[in-house]
Design a protein around this motif. Structure first.
Motif, PDB file in Angstrom:
ATOM      1  N   VAL A   1       7.113   1.586  -6.360  1.00 51.68           N
ATOM      2  CA  VAL A   1       6.191   2.544  -6.709  1.00 51.68           C
ATOM      3  C   VAL A   1       7.186   3.589  -7.778  1.00 51.68           C
ATOM      4  O   VAL A   1       8.532   3.915  -7.178  1.00 51.68           O
TER       5      VAL A   1
ATOM      6  N   SER B   1      -0.582   7.988   0.921  1.00 50.81           N
ATOM      7  CA  SER B   1      -0.465   9.208   0.228  1.00 50.81           C
ATOM      8  C   SER B   1      -1.176  10.088   0.712  1.00 50.81           C
ATOM      9  O   SER B   1      -2.056  10.040   1.376  1.00 50.81           O
TER      10      SER B   1
ATOM     11  N   HIS C   1       2.827   4.803 -10.552  1.00 52.56           N
ATOM     12  CA  HIS C   1       2.318   3.151 -10.720  1.00 52.56           C
ATOM     13  C   HIS C   1       2.975   2.404  -9.576  1.00 52.56           C
ATOM     14  O   HIS C   1       4.238   2.555  -9.132  1.00 52.56           O
TER      15      HIS C   1
ATOM     16  N   SER D   1      -6.567   7.676  -5.006  1.00 44.92           N
ATOM     17  CA  SER D   1      -6.628   6.586  -5.544  1.00 44.92           C
ATOM     18  C   SER D   1      -5.448   6.175  -6.582  1.00 44.92           C
ATOM     19  O   SER D   1      -5.114   7.046  -7.134  1.00 44.92           O
ATOM     20  N   CYS D   2      -5.310   4.829  -6.842  1.00 45.43           N
ATOM     21  CA  CYS D   2      -3.974   4.728  -7.814  1.00 45.43           C
ATOM     22  C   CYS D   2      -4.256   5.077  -9.327  1.00 45.43           C
ATOM     23  O   CYS D   2      -3.448   5.709  -9.844  1.00 45.43           O
ATOM     24  N   ASP D   3      -5.667   5.056  -9.494  1.00 47.50           N
ATOM     25  CA  ASP D   3      -6.215   5.326 -10.496  1.00 47.50           C
ATOM     26  C   ASP D   3      -5.774   6.768 -10.897  1.00 47.50           C
ATOM     27  O   ASP D   3      -5.470   7.214 -12.006  1.00 47.50           O
TER      28      ASP D   3
ATOM     29  N   ARG E   1       0.797  -1.128   0.099  1.00 46.23           N
ATOM     30  CA  ARG E   1       0.119   0.029   0.055  1.00 46.23           C
ATOM     31  C   ARG E   1       0.878   1.165  -0.069  1.00 46.23           C
ATOM     32  O   ARG E   1       1.873   1.427   0.635  1.00 46.23           O
TER      33      ARG E   1
ATOM     34  N   SER F   1      -6.121  -5.343  -6.902  1.00 43.84           N
ATOM     35  CA  SER F   1      -5.861  -4.254  -6.725  1.00 43.84           C
ATOM     36  C   SER F   1      -7.043  -3.394  -6.160  1.00 43.84           C
ATOM     37  O   SER F   1      -8.239  -3.870  -6.404  1.00 43.84           O
TER      38      SER F   1
ATOM     39  N   CYS G   1      -4.821   2.932  -2.456  1.00 43.94           N
ATOM     40  CA  CYS G   1      -3.687   2.703  -3.620  1.00 43.94           C
ATOM     41  C   CYS G   1      -3.041   1.231  -2.842  1.00 43.94           C
ATOM     42  O   CYS G   1      -1.908   1.302  -2.370  1.00 43.94           O
TER      43      CYS G   1
ATOM     44  N   TRP H   1      -3.694   8.576  -9.251  1.00 46.55           N
ATOM     45  CA  TRP H   1      -1.976   8.821  -9.404  1.00 46.55           C
ATOM     46  C   TRP H   1      -1.610   8.488 -10.788  1.00 46.55           C
ATOM     47  O   TRP H   1      -0.898   9.348 -11.393  1.00 46.55           O
TER      48      TRP H   1
ATOM     49  N   SER I   1      -9.254  -0.069  -6.141  1.00 45.25           N
ATOM     50  CA  SER I   1      -9.829   1.171  -6.930  1.00 45.25           C
ATOM     51  C   SER I   1      -9.863   2.491  -5.703  1.00 45.25           C
ATOM     52  O   SER I   1      -9.908   3.583  -6.349  1.00 45.25           O
TER      53      SER I   1
END
Length: 258
Positions: free
Chosen positions: A214, A150, A166, A155-157, A147, A188, A193, A159, A190
């Motif tokens: 990352v 942040s 990534h 979310s990672c999307d 994880r 993963s 992250c 980022w 959504s």
């Protein structure tokens, strides 16, 4: 306000922070949990002696500001005080980073006269990468969770779309794990992250180091390592090696007993 509106506002805020719109001195630091970090103070004076007697460091994550350093002197009433130190360049050094340390840090310079700031504030956003595992089952199946804590929380999307950030697992050579390899199952979240990696341990996996990276573009920003200890024999489950567990299905974090 709708959930889509909230996501959009979060994305706009993240883009503003990473591109420096919120402040010309703002920087972003990525670090793996357990490591030591140095947060730069980009507004430190060059010719003041002693150099850091005007420096104050503040921390904020939950809309509550905590003063860590006051005019060059470390506060003794904070939970982090034993892990904090002030560098000769007025940077803030934090030992043994934990997931509780991520957030916004601000370096301020004060004249001590009429409470006026000497220079504009310099912001540092600290993001912490952390790997944990579930308990090893009797058939030696284990799930690892990576994880990125942040700030601001996105979310990672978000980022990926805004800054090309990534999060992924790599093999021993540092190469991204092949998604066609049936030995590994990945999932993963959504929302948070988080990425997971589930596999059945083999004899050669004893004391193997697993790694999550990352990256931004082609540059590794942080790498979290985790070693799973297993004899490779189907015996009783081993104890949990980490005090944090992540449930991917509902994206909640919960504590496991040591």
């Amino acid at each position: 306000m709708s959930e889509c509106h909230l996501c959009l506002l979060g994305l706009i805020a993240l883009s503003s922070l990473l591109t420096g719109i919120s402040g010309e001195d703002d920087v972003h630091v990525f670090i793996s949990s357990g490591e030591d970090v140095r947060l730069p103070c980009n507004n430190a004076p060059n010719n003041a002696l002693p150099r850091c007697n005007s420096t104050t460091w503040n921390y904020n994550r939950h809309s509550e500001t905590v003063e860590l350093i006051s005019l060059g002197i470390k506060r003794k009433d904070t939970e982090r005080q034993k892990r904090l130190s002030l560098g000769s360049d007025c940077s803030l050094k934090i030992r043994n980073i934990s997931t509780e340390d991520y957030g916004s840090y601000t370096c301020q310079q004060w004249t001590g006269v009429d409470g006026k700031p000497l220079r504009p504030d310099a912001g540092v956003y600290l993001h912490v990468l952390h790997v944990s595992q579930t308990q090893i089952s009797s058939d030696l199946s284990v799930s690892l969770f990576c994880r990125l804590y942040s700030y601001p929380r996105v979310s990672c999307d978000e980022w990926i779309s805004s800054e090309g950030i990534h999060l992924f697992w790599v093999n021993r050579a540092g190469v991204k794990l092949n998604i066609s390899d049936s030995r590994y199952q990945r999932s993963s979240s959504s929302d948070l992250c988080i990425i997971s990696l589930t596999t059945t341990l083999l004899n050669e996996d004893h004391n193997r180091e697993w790694r999550c990276n990352v990256t931004q573009g082609d540059k590794v920003k942080a790498s979290a390592k985790f070693t799973v200890e297993s004899s490779g024999e189907k015996t009783s489950p081993l104890s949990v090696l980490d005090s944090h567990n992540v449930n991917i299905k509902d994206c909640l974090c919960q504590k496991l007993r040591n």
